[in-house]
Design an enzyme around this catalytic site. Sequence first.
Site, PDB file in Angstrom:
ATOM      1  N   HIS A   1     -33.173   2.852  11.024  1.00 27.25           N
ATOM      2  CA  HIS A   1     -33.389   3.647   9.820  1.00 27.25           C
ATOM      3  C   HIS A   1     -34.690   3.235   9.129  1.00 27.25           C
ATOM      4  CE1 HIS A   1     -28.947   5.004   9.254  1.00 27.25           C
ATOM      5  NE2 HIS A   1     -29.428   5.275  10.446  1.00 27.25           N
TER       6      HIS A   1
ATOM      7  N   GLU B   1     -35.363   2.566   6.015  1.00 28.41           N
ATOM      8  CA  GLU B   1     -35.229   1.426   5.105  1.00 28.41           C
ATOM      9  C   GLU B   1     -35.214   0.118   5.897  1.00 28.41           C
ATOM     10  OE1 GLU B   1     -32.300   4.625   3.519  1.00 28.41           O
ATOM     11  OE2 GLU B   1     -33.203   4.062   5.421  1.00 28.41           O
TER      12      GLU B   1
ATOM     13  N   CYS C   1     -27.878   4.984   3.650  1.00 23.02           N
ATOM     14  CA  CYS C   1     -26.514   4.907   4.176  1.00 23.02           C
ATOM     15  C   CYS C   1     -25.912   3.559   3.773  1.00 23.02           C
ATOM     16  CB  CYS C   1     -26.529   5.053   5.705  1.00 23.02           C
ATOM     17  SG  CYS C   1     -27.221   3.617   6.554  1.00 23.02           S
TER      18      CYS C   1
ATOM     19  N   CYS D   1     -27.835   0.490   5.275  1.00 26.38           N
ATOM     20  CA  CYS D   1     -29.092   0.221   4.584  1.00 26.38           C
ATOM     21  C   CYS D   1     -28.853  -0.260   3.161  1.00 26.38           C
ATOM     22  CB  CYS D   1     -29.969   1.474   4.593  1.00 26.38           C
ATOM     23  SG  CYS D   1     -30.578   1.884   6.245  1.00 26.38           S
TER      24      CYS D   1
END
Length: 151
Positions: free
Chosen positions: A77, A79, A105, A108
């Site tokens: 991801h 992040e 999410c 993260c």
Amino acid sequence: MRPSWDSYFMQITELVKTRSTCLRRQVGALIVRDRRIVSTGYNGAPSGGPHCDEVGCLRQQLGVPSGERHELCRAIHAEQNALIQAARYGSVVQGGTIYVTCQPCSLCAKMLINAGIVRIVYKGDYPDPLATEMLEAAEGETVRFVETENG
């Protein structure tokens, strides 16, 4: 008119996401401390590995809904990539702000909280109630970015 700091950094985050190779959702992230860019990240395969736009998306093939079964995704991801890049180059993120084109999410969110990110500014929604719950319980600030006329 000069854009606000949030608008300025979110515009850069929109550019960062264009590097994404995800077939389902392009996401960009930007970590800032003291109004200085510390790190950027976008969602995509680990360095040197094949990208989803080359080999296809397993989650898409299996019909996995957005926000579920993260372990089936080959991508990291945005992040996570921003945190990894900061760590790789020795940049401090504690006390910083992250700008993200999509709400983090739960995976993260946990990482951002433990990394000491104190402000999360996000643009789009993500269907993960656990992430919302964790971010609300955290000591930092979570802000949904809304573009205004003045930036």
